[in-house]
Motif scaffolding. Structure first.
Motif: not given
Length: 140
Positions: A42-48, A55-57, A61-65, A70-77
């Motif tokens: 998505n275009p735009g700036d979203m902190p975090g 970086d995600a593929v 997922t650690r929680a339901t998305l 937006p997807i943050s690094s805390n949501d993935l592992g």
């Protein structure tokens, strides 16, 4: 002269940088491994938020998305290689001494995660880091 001053001001005024951020294309349940079809920019700036699909593929997922969020690094592992209650080697190393016993994972975890592991013999619980070989190495 006035036009040149206005033009110089416009050219030298910093503009906000626009960046893309990653969102889910559909609702994705926890413990799912992400594929390129699951993600959109998505275009735009979203902190975090994660900015690149690379970086995600392949991460889990650690929680339901939810779609469009937006997807943050805390949501993935890292994808889990050990399930809760699974037996695994528990290893303690210190100054040339190595002790290996059977342990039971008390958490679900991926490579590099710190988990609680119960020594199957003594029933003592320790914190250990999960390695790529599937063994849990006691943290000192």
């Amino acid at each position: 002269m006035k036009r040149a001053l206005i033009l110089a001001t416009l050219l030298l005024t910093p503009l906000p940088a626009l960046a893309d951020y990653l969102v889910a294309t559909r609702t994705i349940r926890a413990k799912s491994v992400l594929t390129p079809d699951d993600l959109a920019l998505n275009p735009g700036d979203m902190p975090g938020a994660i900015a690149s699909p690379a970086d995600a593929v392949g991460l889990e997922t650690r929680a339901t998305l939810y779609a469009g969020r937006p997807i943050s690094s805390n949501d993935l592992g890292a994808p889990a290689i050990v399930e809760r209650n699974q037996f695994l080697p528990l290893v303690y190393r210190n100054a040339g001494l190595e002790i290996r016993v059977e342990g039971r994972a008390l958490d679900r975890a991926g490579i590099g995660d710190t988990i609680r592991v119960m020594n199957a013999s003594s029933r003592t619980t320790v914190n250990a880091r999960l390695a790529a070989d599937g063994a849990a190495y006691v943290m000192q």
